[in-house]
Design a protein around this motif. Structure first.
Motif, PDB file in Angstrom:
ATOM      1  N   ALA A 113       0.844  -1.207   0.000  1.00 56.00           N
ATOM      2  CA  ALA A 113       0.000   0.000   0.000  1.00 56.00           C
ATOM      3  C   ALA A 113       0.873   1.248   0.000  1.00 56.00           C
ATOM      4  N   GLY A 114       1.969   1.200   0.739  1.00 51.73           N
ATOM      5  CA  GLY A 114       2.895   2.332   0.758  1.00 51.73           C
ATOM      6  C   GLY A 114       3.526   2.571  -0.603  1.00 51.73           C
ATOM      7  N   ALA A 115       3.902   1.494  -1.270  1.00 49.51           N
ATOM      8  CA  ALA A 115       4.464   1.622  -2.618  1.00 49.51           C
ATOM      9  C   ALA A 115       3.417   2.194  -3.575  1.00 49.51           C
ATOM     10  N   PHE A 116       2.177   1.798  -3.364  1.00 51.79           N
ATOM     11  CA  PHE A 116       1.093   2.331  -4.206  1.00 51.79           C
ATOM     12  C   PHE A 116       0.929   3.833  -3.968  1.00 51.79           C
ATOM     13  N   ALA A 117       0.870   4.215  -2.686  1.00 54.29           N
ATOM     14  CA  ALA A 117       0.663   5.633  -2.363  1.00 54.29           C
ATOM     15  C   ALA A 117       1.829   6.491  -2.837  1.00 54.29           C
ATOM     16  N   GLU A 118       3.018   5.893  -2.888  1.00 50.77           N
ATOM     17  CA  GLU A 118       4.216   6.668  -3.213  1.00 50.77           C
ATOM     18  C   GLU A 118       4.762   6.348  -4.609  1.00 50.77           C
ATOM     19  N   ASN A 119       3.957   5.650  -5.400  1.00 51.62           N
ATOM     20  CA  ASN A 119       4.286   5.452  -6.817  1.00 51.62           C
ATOM     21  C   ASN A 119       5.593   4.695  -7.034  1.00 51.62           C
TER      22      ASN A 119
END
Lengths: 640, 640
Positions: A113-119
């Motif tokens: 989810a963090g990778a998603f939020a931070e592209n």
């Protein structure tokens, strides 16, 4: 964990020929790892589990090993996700992790989810039940361990084998394929990889345990031998790109005080080299953003600071408000990156936001705007760099304004102080760095202290600035270190005006807080295991100081246990202290001396962990400022 | 983490009177904690975060503290979920954890899924964005940190504030309420708690940060002052219960060789005391199950072993196959608990499965069955115990058959061996325990070694036998230890034939593997912090031995780093080794001596960590057996 029944025989060679088609075939497990290599990725993170073991067997195929493939086993799956994220942030390639059904993939979820939020480009491969089991209607073949049962009638209905896939699809990934037919499997793998590059977000592939040994054609490997950012975001609207470029160039030629912001997606779409070339050739004023920090080389002659609206330094805002045209490259809009939406502009200023899916022209004054969708800004940036006529630029920047420098932050440090303060860190930190170093910064109070410091030439700064999951940075630093092994010096540009000497080995520095470190501390062991040279500054302020700044400064819920940080690395595997060294610093002079030693390469061991004692309630002023301005915004709502 | 803007003023007293209704009102934050206390729960696990801080402030209300409320801060959220699960497994009350939006709740997800799969009562409270923000359509109030943005048009559309709620609802919880209207909030809280008891599964409450200081009526508190299993599963079909009870009693009276299985849900629905009473009063043969181990007191005079079909000992199967009627109380059917569906029955045997939502009568021979839905078995069990006429029972059990004993497992241990083996552990482990002790066993190879051992009187055995998430047991043991503080000796029955002396303090023993321990090791610090007396047997077999048994016995992916386990507790906060002691054992004599000392209470410190060196490829025969039988089942599928 219990078995999903595989044979552990030796694997033999893979020179299968399909007798019907005459095509060369390879096992799907080999195909999958070949595709990871085809992205340029070499190291794969993760944890073994019952449902991914047959896939992990392919890690040892000589033809894959020859290409540099290696397994980085992590202590747990969340750490693996964080490490894969760090690997991608450093290398701008895909960070890959492999976990097992349920117990593994769910543990990794917050990292994804963090990778998603931070592209960030992360590929999460999950080993799942055999396709024969998930297709089977028989309860006995469906009701497997690691799988949550149905809420109702679970003793009669088998579980939904795709339940975890359904939890993440369209929510925390840009692409998710649960493989069900081996004939589609290769195309599905290629689709997820392409989507990851296209969206710069994580993707998932759910691999049934029985697929990995089945053979698949090598057709795709021949058709598209590599995946790169360039070949995944091919443009088919050349004329639009030319038109938009010309519009932007005309606006630049007419502008007296244009400015560039280098925001986070510029890096994610491989535009770092381009944007710095544009700045160096044109000398347009330029600003960093919170999430895009270090994309723009902050030592360039027209660097004007990190702009974060009301939450950044006044000196930066004053410069920004003099600009009549803003080009915000790779813009990502959220409350942190936009200083709680406090960006302001010079009256009449024109704003161009350049994004992977649209280009937006607007006038903030009157709200007029024009949006061109379906164009990736990276093509525009490239086109601008290639076609700009520097002779037509006619700036009228006020001569009195100099490039932004750290001294303007005016940290008032009491040089007689016997204690180490956030102010001291802000005063001394830049001196500690050498050009070309890599800094990974944990979410926490020190993260706010770092924001505005002007980084030396070609320093890469990595921090999760928006999703803000504490504990992320330590495993992420492992991933960065592994990526630095796989792609040495790849963050350093040779086109830069002041090159980094070939003889200099960039340092990896982790800035970590004590509360955050306790979340993911075991991954220190992987730094020893995989020989990652690192300097760890462990800012020990006795708990969750960032939360204390918000609420409950003296509450026990913000406390953590006091640890003996200097004993950790030995406990975690450096038995004779051969590879690591740990110390505790309590006074300014100790810190300044240690920083000077490390800067000069006086490092005895591969890993140094430096515990730095700070005061419990010492917040950097940037954090205090943000908390205060956020409180004003919601005054009256929380009068408990 | 960054602020969601709260005031940190002192809280004052809560004697609000609603001027319109004249009713007493209290802040919702107080209401929520009062409801947790009303469940009998005292300790709350979790990690602070931006969106739960205002709620955590209520932890310090004197009127809640007086009732025993306390905060157990964990190192990370997954550990908090595991600890809450352990708390519930020991106490059979609700284990509660509090996390923050996104970063916190997602990290805990695997722990919640495990509680769902294993029917544990866990309440997960998540602090989320203010209701004013999530209701607001304005992008600026919606686009918060910790929240994943939309995949497309994220710079224009605010994120979905309920996205994480949607991920878990109907998937890994029995009840989930995202509070949106303060007027419904109290009823929603009560509904989730009632559902948790009703389904014995986890539930979620998503609490907007601005709700906690709003006042709510105390009506519900007066109407239903406590939550218990009994008042949450009230039955309204008394006649059905009587009819089914009579049918079962008639079958028992006619049976020559009836048997009882005590499966997992018997404990979860508070039936442990009842089932043991039934056994002690009737002397019906009885069997444990894998997931229900230790529910039935294994020292009772007619205990016949743990039945797991073909995957259990032949001696147990032989006994089971002599039974003509099986009452399986609290049955849960899955591949582990049913020995990969290898249960077999005596020809003509009748099977009665008693479950929280149905009672099923069948004849396994011919597949005939009759199902009564909507009845919780616990009412039937109670009714049987109350109305059984022991005089009508006429058994014809073969006199030659004795109760099952550990010796029948026939572990051939070489007494001259210089190394510690799984066989030695199986031989000596039971002697190490005292009646009334509590054992928490990690997923891994040793878990298989424990299965069939006959436990001493009133020992409570806790293990995640189906979901099998490695790393769970260490934080779960923290939760068990906290529950043992909150409810001392609550697992000990006074009605038992051989009572445990009041002067004996039950020990808490954790059986942990090295690979698993590395996943969640930091939670050791919380054992020191919260004064949890524990003996930790750290079986060090150099990696993921359970996976080696399945595939890749010598592969590097099954390796972990060697740690100096004896240094950990000091590093994690026991600076002067005042509270802890650690050692490494390498020979059988060392292990036997240490076990004897600990058994006799010769324990110097609150916490003892005993690293026991095992061979890398030494699997207990139960694990080998299961792997082999599972391989046979799928022969030919995995010939790589």
């Amino acid at each position: 964990m219990t078995p999903v029944t595989y044979d552990n025989e030796s694997t033999g060679k893979f020179n299968f020929i399909n007798l019907n088609t005459g095509e060369k075939e390879i096992p799907f497990g080999e195909y999958l790892f070949q595709r990871i290599l085809d992205c340029g990725t070499k190291s794969v993170f993760g944890v073994p589990g019952d449902f991914n073991l047959p896939l992990l067997e392919y890690l040892y195929e000589p033809q894959l090993l020859e290409q540099g493939l290696r397994w980085i086993g992590n202590c747990n799956e969340l750490n693996a996700a964080y490490a894969a994220d760090g690997y991608s942030r450093y290398s701008n390639k895909i960070g890959c992790l492999i976990t097992t059904y349920g117990v593994g993939e769910l543990s990794a979820m917050n990292g994804i989810a963090g990778a998603f939020a931070e592209n960030t480009k992360v590929l999460h491969i999950v080993g799942v039940a055999r396709s024969t089991d998930s297709r089977c209607k028989d309860f006995k073949n469906r009701n497997l361990h690691h799988l949550v049962p149905q809420l109702k009638d679970s003793n009669f209905l088998g579980p939904n084998h795709k339940i975890y896939y359904e939890m993440v699809k369209d929510k925390i990934c840009c692409s998710a394929e649960y493989l069900e037919d081996i004939h589609d499997a290769c195309n599905q793998v290629d689709k997820v990889i392409t989507d990851i590059y296209k969206y710069s977000k994580p993707g998932y592939i759910f691999v049934p345990a029985d697929f990995v040994n089945m053979t698949v054609p090598t057709t795709n490997l021949l058709k598209k031998p590599t995946f790169t950012m360039e070949n995944c975001i091919v443009s088919n609207n050349e004329q639009d790109i030319i038109n938009i470029t010309n519009t932007i160039l005309d606006m630049l030629y007419q502008s007296n005080t244009p400015a560039i912001i280098g925001d986070v997606l510029t890096d994610r779409y491989s535009g770092k080299e381009l944007i710095n070339r544009l700045i160096n050739e044109t000398h347009i004023w330029n600003f960093a953003s919170v999430n895009g920090k270090s994309i723009i080389d902050e030592t360039n002659q027209t660097y004007m600071g990190l702009y974060n609206g009301e939450e950044g330094p006044t000196a930066v805002k004053e410069r920004f408000l003099q600009c009549d045209l803003i080009l915000n490259f790779g813009v990502d809009i959220n409350e942190i990156n936009q200083g709680h939406y406090s960006f302001s502009y010079k009256p009449g200023c024109k704003l161009i936001e350049l994004h992977p899916t649209y280009i937006r022209f607007s006038t903030p004054d009157n709200g007029k705007e024009q949006i061109f969708k379906g164009i990736n800004f990276i093509h525009i940036l490239k086109s601008i760099v290639e076609s700009i006529d520097v002779g037509q630029l006619t700036y009228q920047y006020p001569i009195s304004v100099k490039p932004f420098c750290t001294e303007e932050l005016n940290f008032k440090h009491d040089s007689n102080s016997e204690i180490i303060t956030q102010t001291l860190i802000q005063n001394k930190f830049i001196d500690y760095l050498n050009p070309g170093d890599v800094v990974v910064c944990e979410t926490g109070s020190v993260q706010f202290a770092m924001r505005d410091l002007v980084l030396p030439n070609q320093v890469k700064y990595i921090s999760q600035g928006f999703f803000l999951s504490i504990g992320m940075a330590l495993p992420a630093a492992l991933g960065v270190g592994i990526a630095m092994q796989d792609f040495p010096r790849s963050h350093i540009s040779n086109n830069c005006e002041s090159a980094i000497s070939e003889s200099y080995t960039p340092r990896l520095i982790l800035l970590e807080g004590d509360g955050a470190a306790q979340m993911t501390i075991q991954e220190l062991t992987s730094m020893i295991r995989f020989n990652v040279p690192i300097e760890i500054m462990l800012w020990n302020n006795n708990g969750y100081t960032i939360e204390r700044a918000i609420l409950g400064p003296t509450r026990t819920y913000n406390d953590v246990m006091q640890w003996d940080w200097t004993k950790l690395l030995e406990a975690f595997g450096d038995f004779g202290k051969k590879e690591t060294k740990s110390c505790t610093l309590e006074t300014p002079i100790q810190l300044i001396e240690k920083m000077a030693q490390l800067k000069n390469g006086q490092k005895d061991k591969m890993i140094e962990l430096i515990e730095v004692k700070l005061q419990t309630l010492d917040y950097p002023k940037q954090l205090r400022h943000m908390v205060e301005s956020a409180k004003v915004k919601s005054a009256g709502l929380f009068n408990k």
